[in-house]
Design a protein around this motif. Structure first.
Motif, PDB file in Angstrom:
ATOM      1  N   LEU A 126     -12.038  25.010 -26.171  1.00 46.81           N
ATOM      2  CA  LEU A 126     -11.496  26.278 -25.654  1.00 46.81           C
ATOM      3  C   LEU A 126     -11.086  26.128 -24.189  1.00 46.81           C
ATOM      4  CD1 LEU A 126     -13.851  29.012 -27.159  1.00 46.81           C
ATOM      5  CD2 LEU A 126     -11.547  28.394 -27.885  1.00 46.81           C
ATOM      6  N   LEU A 127     -11.863  25.372 -23.423  1.00 45.01           N
ATOM      7  CA  LEU A 127     -11.503  25.166 -22.013  1.00 45.01           C
ATOM      8  C   LEU A 127     -10.172  24.426 -21.891  1.00 45.01           C
ATOM      9  CD1 LEU A 127     -14.990  24.354 -20.461  1.00 45.01           C
ATOM     10  CD2 LEU A 127     -13.585  26.372 -20.026  1.00 45.01           C
ATOM     11  N   MET A 128      -9.895  23.559 -22.852  1.00 44.99           N
ATOM     12  CA  MET A 128      -8.590  22.888 -22.848  1.00 44.99           C
ATOM     13  C   MET A 128      -7.488  23.901 -23.193  1.00 44.99           C
ATOM     14  SD  MET A 128      -9.219  19.844 -21.858  1.00 44.99           S
ATOM     15  CE  MET A 128     -10.545  20.594 -20.907  1.00 44.99           C
ATOM     16  N   VAL A 129      -7.753  24.744 -24.181  1.00 42.18           N
ATOM     17  CA  VAL A 129      -6.791  25.804 -24.513  1.00 42.18           C
ATOM     18  C   VAL A 129      -6.568  26.697 -23.288  1.00 42.18           C
ATOM     19  CG1 VAL A 129      -6.376  27.828 -25.982  1.00 42.18           C
ATOM     20  CG2 VAL A 129      -7.392  25.764 -26.965  1.00 42.18           C
ATOM     21  N   SER A 130      -7.628  26.870 -22.481  1.00 41.43           N
ATOM     22  CA  SER A 130      -7.523  27.689 -21.274  1.00 41.43           C
ATOM     23  C   SER A 130      -6.852  26.951 -20.118  1.00 41.43           C
ATOM     24  CB  SER A 130      -8.917  28.144 -20.823  1.00 41.43           C
ATOM     25  OG  SER A 130      -9.551  28.880 -21.833  1.00 41.43           O
ATOM     26  N   GLY A 131      -6.543  25.681 -20.327  1.00 42.07           N
ATOM     27  CA  GLY A 131      -5.780  24.966 -19.314  1.00 42.07           C
ATOM     28  C   GLY A 131      -6.598  24.305 -18.217  1.00 42.07           C
ATOM     29  N   TYR A 132      -7.905  24.063 -18.469  1.00 43.74           N
ATOM     30  CA  TYR A 132      -8.720  23.471 -17.408  1.00 43.74           C
ATOM     31  C   TYR A 132      -8.504  21.959 -17.265  1.00 43.74           C
ATOM     32  CZ  TYR A 132     -10.434  27.884 -16.050  1.00 43.74           C
ATOM     33  OH  TYR A 132     -10.472  29.156 -15.554  1.00 43.74           O
ATOM     34  N   ASP A 133      -7.728  21.413 -18.178  1.00 44.25           N
ATOM     35  CA  ASP A 133      -7.151  20.073 -18.032  1.00 44.25           C
ATOM     36  C   ASP A 133      -8.158  18.933 -18.149  1.00 44.25           C
ATOM     37  OD1 ASP A 133      -4.285  19.272 -17.513  1.00 44.25           O
ATOM     38  OD2 ASP A 133      -5.368  17.871 -16.237  1.00 44.25           O
ATOM     39  N   ARG A 134      -9.167  18.928 -17.301  1.00 47.86           N
ATOM     40  CA  ARG A 134     -10.173  17.866 -17.375  1.00 47.86           C
ATOM     41  C   ARG A 134     -11.540  18.478 -17.128  1.00 47.86           C
ATOM     42  NH1 ARG A 134      -7.277  12.497 -14.782  1.00 47.86           N
ATOM     43  NH2 ARG A 134      -5.497  12.637 -16.182  1.00 47.86           N
ATOM     44  N   CYS A 183      -6.782  17.180 -21.424  1.00 44.87           N
ATOM     45  CA  CYS A 183      -5.549  17.744 -21.979  1.00 44.87           C
ATOM     46  C   CYS A 183      -4.407  16.739 -21.915  1.00 44.87           C
ATOM     47  CB  CYS A 183      -5.109  18.902 -21.123  1.00 44.87           C
ATOM     48  SG  CYS A 183      -5.453  20.487 -21.807  1.00 44.87           S
ATOM     49  N   GLY A 231      -1.119  28.895 -27.911  1.00 44.22           N
ATOM     50  CA  GLY A 231      -0.691  27.807 -27.040  1.00 44.22           C
ATOM     51  C   GLY A 231      -1.789  26.800 -26.762  1.00 44.22           C
ATOM     52  N   ALA A 232      -2.299  26.160 -27.826  1.00 45.48           N
ATOM     53  CA  ALA A 232      -3.292  25.093 -27.636  1.00 45.48           C
ATOM     54  C   ALA A 232      -2.565  23.798 -27.319  1.00 45.48           C
ATOM     55  CB  ALA A 232      -4.136  24.935 -28.897  1.00 45.48           C
ATOM     56  N   PRO A 233      -2.972  23.100 -26.288  1.00 44.55           N
ATOM     57  CA  PRO A 233      -2.307  21.847 -25.921  1.00 44.55           C
ATOM     58  C   PRO A 233      -2.917  20.669 -26.693  1.00 44.55           C
ATOM     59  CG  PRO A 233      -4.033  22.315 -24.352  1.00 44.55           C
ATOM     60  CD  PRO A 233      -4.078  23.434 -25.369  1.00 44.55           C
TER      61      PRO A 233
END
Lengths: 613, 613
Positions: free
Chosen positions: B200-208, B237, B551-553
């Motif tokens: 979920l943190l990746m979906v939220s865009g926290y990248d690493r 991500c 928008g999941a990366p």
């Protein structure tokens, strides 16, 4: 990698380079045959330019907000520059793009000011986390953690993990428990703090311990409490209170520097608990502003070292005469408040949360005259004397509350804080640290919640806090028994002070700790004072008493509330905003929908069943 | 502070200084009218000299082992120096001392080689933690953690805390559950890993993202498993497998450098899962030594790309003829093993843990002749051909196992590891990293433990692992249903490979991860393949499927077993030695005596009761 650069790093220096970016579509703006897209990732926003050619592809594959996009092109200088963002001087003239994933239209705007309500944002927390203010909060939290670890490392602290599946020893708060499948009928508890384990590590000679660690308390959640919360937990060997205070004000100063770039060079103020209660009505005073309490009248058993000035208010005013306690504060520059304004303040103190019967005011007019709501009871000379005692100057407004000691003191503190806020005296970026020292060791619980008796001593901090050395004899030589419940304040235990300290930042307790008991006999005496018989002591804390038999060193420590510390540094009142996945006031995670029912098989294996009322 | 210096920092350069030390009495040695005491703290040991005067005080207040002592005196050059410790050139000639706390005689010696058994040391863990080897382990653990945090910080990873009170979604292992008092009848679960939250943190865009975090599994504890254990948990991500492999072999190399001062400059080897099984019989091969498997015979449905060399063993030997699989290894330099030694090896493979029926050997004598336990079935030419195939040279001993595929492969692997150990080929300070790649996505569980059917596909890694892109069509276009259970290996799902990878260090899996599914439809297909209907999918993982709509990366990650990594770096086989407060094989903490019974009031509040069988 799906990218060669991030959306936050390109500048005019990169013009001409071919780059690939990946991120989320923030906005799409069409201008005739060309389209501009703002692409967002954790590091920033970069403008993409879709020329005429690509624009046709775009029409076939339209982009929506929050689509995940990979885009390749050349870094170009912008004609109209945006000075507000670091990448504002350039854009990427695209040669190709690929939609990596689509997105439904989000239920609220992913912008600084969102249109989503609290409940919606909690349910879609993974989207709320994309918003810049929330991201900044978590970045700040990470920075505070990193600064903490660096400082403690440089000071020889070791991060040592303590267990999460421990033993239930309910003392203050309720434990969360975990049924053990391998030991049917038995339960683990989740730690309320690693207190006893960090003390054991001191007995083991680890000298300086720390941990940034989750703790658990099963309490009814008042606003801004979480069932799981994080502490910066520390302990040191061979130290006295002074060493702890120095070490940890150093930590907070370091955090100020690393995270806020603030040089906190002032001496950190210190105040005894008694002075804090006397001057501010509160054990965590906000010392960014004055408006100190003027104790016009107070019961004789409290503040025994203070002299009474009750003669200032002698007269015919029944409210003062009947009151146990009368306290004034001088509100700067508010003498010209209208009737409407003073009425509103009176209503404010009558609200159930404050619960006072009324509010007395004295206006110290600029012309040297005094006007009050109790003009018929006091002469102007008397009013002046009261106002002078409260430290009021011409132009100030003196507010006076009267009633029972505890309630009135708290209400005056609340009123002071409220006015401090209204008058802009509590500034977000003004940080003032304070140590509050010499807390009482015990509190007397008049109503024993276990129903086991009419009253008993409870540890104000926790049962491992040592009394002041000068008070140890008092503790050892007196029975804890309170013969006359009405007069518990006259029992010697009521005056025993603890080697305990709280760190206060802007009116919030951000940390607290104590020098610990390290002698078995004193620890047993303490347990006994709290009403624990020997069997219970052995059952709950036998391991600690055992450890104290094998060379326990003098030690002490403290814990900071990590969530709270971050929220204050971030200028927010809510800790929830600084937790990635918080729970609501019912202890629920509404995003994942937990807690929830479990399978029959799980009950079966755990050998428990429901017993719903 | 109770001290001005620690017991580890004084040297000849400090001679003449007045210092105060505090610590534990390690030894007391009397020589007539003077006494020497070794004082110990976390930092070292310093010798104290009690002269004639103080010796009298000592007689009145005798010191015992583990007494806590504060001592003041002058740093003096020793007459007989101890070169083995950093402080060995000086001693403190005392002017005063104070006993800060006494100690009972410890139940075992606080020395490197202790006389305490496991149980005693676990019960008195706070004393065992004082021993130097245990302290070194925890120091190493702290150093590994610190190195990890530094590396990940420098590479833009953010430490973000995920919740501990989550939802029970039992997939593989059993969850520990926590009854919710505020939501009666409902339970939280403790996380087996932060898997879905980090996604979920990746979906939220926290990248690493990273976290060094406790995880929980309620499994029957085989040797060296703990119900709570620690992971280094990471996610990135916009990455492909190659990016992850590079990033995290970088991490382990950095740890080698920071913690062991080893420059690991070699290229980290990579091997497919299939090759690992083929060459080593094991998906976590120890590649510090050779002795690779020579697959003389294997079933046709496994290793479909390999050519059979079964003609090498054609003949009259029933054991080989009846066996599904025959595997040889060449043991270097052991051709001269005696009958007793080969018999012992035969007994070793017949032990229940290995379970083979017997062991065939071929001695490749130095004179070029061959001698075997199956001389009557094979000519010397045949023996030579087999030995050559196994890569044996003159002087080597070829060992051959035969039986069912899975069992024989595992047994050969075990035998290889045992011989590697006996021959000293697995050296503690020789570290060899290996990536094992391309794991199967599914395993087929022939016996469904839920009793719900005769067999089903289970995720080998976890349900969030993506198939290899080339295998996605196979997965989407085929029903998971296995018509003929005997022939499940012929089902297309059996050959689907995962984008999954394990990091192996010296024959131990220290970490593993995968590129994740990030498309909702594929995730649903995966859940369905595992037998989860739509309702169940929604109930358990609705939040994740929901997140994939916005928008999941592309993303992937891995987790290292922190306890295991530390134990291998510390040269130990036991993770328990690297945990401050471990639990025993019954999941008990024998020091604090947990788990334990809880109060009636706790049952009452939680609205549960026992249901003991």
């Amino acid at each position: 990698m799906f990218r060669t650069k991030t959306c936050g790093e390109l500048s005019i220096a990169n013009v001409g380079e071919t780059v690939t970016l990946a991120g989320w579509v923030q906005t799409v703006r069409k201008f005739g045959a060309i389209t501009f897209v703002d692409l967002r990732d954790r590091y920033g926003i970069t403008q993409l330019l879709f020329g005429e050619e690509l624009n046709k592809d775009l029409e076939a594959n339209p982009l929506g907000r929050e689509f995940v996009l990979q885009a390749t092109g050349t870094v170009t200088e912008r004609s109209s520059k945006n000075k507000n963002i670091p990448t504002g001087e350039i854009e990427i003239t695209l040669s190709s793009f690929m939609i990596l994933n689509k997105s439904e239209v989000p239920p609220f705007k992913i912008e600084d000011d969102t249109d989503g309500g609290d409940d919606l944002r909690m349910k879609y927390r993974f989207l709320d986390l994309r918003r810049n203010p929330v991201k900044k909060n978590l970045e700040l939290r990470y920075a505070v953690g990193r600064s903490t670890r660096n400082y403690l490392h440089e000071n020889n602290f070791m991060d040592i993990e303590t267990p999460f599946l421990i033993k239930s020893t309910p003392e203050g708060a309720r434990d969360f428990v975990v049924p053990s499948r391998m030991n049917p009928g038995q339960f683990y508890a989740l730690p309320q703090s690693p207190q006893t384990f960090k003390q054991l590590l001191m007995v083991s000679g680890y000298d300086r311990y720390y941990q940034i660690v989750k703790c658990f308390r099963d309490e009814d959640l008042r606003a801004d409490r979480q069932p799981e919360f994080t502490q910066i937990d520390c302990e040191m060997c061979f130290v006295e209170q002074e060493d702890i205070l120095n070490m940890f004000e150093g930590l907070v100063k370091r955090i100020f520097k690393d995270v806020k770039n603030i040089d906190y060079t002032e001496v950190v103020e210190r105040m005894t608990w008694e002075e804090a209660m006397w001057q501010f009505g509160n054990d965590k005073p906000d010392i960014r502003f004055g408006m100190k309490l003027c104790n016009l009248k107070f019961p004789s058993h409290t503040f025994t070292t203070k002299e009474s000035i009750a003669d200032l208010i002698t007269g015919e005013f029944g409210m003062f005469n009947d009151a146990e306690t009368v306290i004034a504060i001088a509100v700067p520059g508010c003498a010209e408040y209208t009737r409407k304004q003073t009425d509103e303040l009176a209503e404010w103190v009558k609200r159930p949360q404050i619960g006072m019967k009324g509010l007395v005011f004295i206006k110290c007019n600029a012309d040297g005259t005094y006007k009050s709501s109790v003009d018929k009871f006091y002469t102007e000379d008397k009013l002046k004397a009261i106002a002078d005692a409260a430290g009021a100057k011409a132009g100030d407004l003196v507010l006076i509350l009267a009633g029972a000691e505890e309630k009135t003191r708290k209400a005056t503190s609340d009123l002071r804080m409220e006015l401090g806020k209204r008058l802009g005296l509590r500034k977000d970026n003004d940080f003032k640290l304070l140590w509050v020292l010499d807390f009482p060791l015990f509190e007397f619980a008049l109503e024993d919640q276990d129903g086991g008796g009419a009253g008993r001593w409870v540890a104000r901090h926790h049962p491992f806090t040592s009394p002041k050395p000068s008070d140890i004899d008092t503790m050892i030589n007196n029975s804890p028994k309170v013969e006359d419940l009405e007069k518990y304040l006259e029992h010697p235990y009521a005056n025993i002070k603890a080697n305990a300290y709280d760190m206060v930042l802007n009116g919030n307790e951000i940390g607290g700790g104590s020098i610990r008991i390290f002698q078995k006999e004193l620890q047993q005496k303490m347990f006994a004072a709290l009403g624990m018989n020997e069997e219970e002591q052995q059952h709950k804390f036998g391991f600690l008493l055992g450890a104290f038999e094998y060379g326990a060193p003098p030690h002490g420590g403290l814990a900071f509330g990590f969530d709270r510390l971050c929220s204050i540094l971030g200028g927010s009142e809510s800790i929830r905003d600084f937790i990635a996945f918080p729970k609501n006031n019912s202890g629920r995670d509404v995003m994942i929908d937990a807690p929830s029912a479990i399978d029959a098989k799980q009950f079966d294996e755990l050998q428990i069943k429901l017993d719903l009322k």
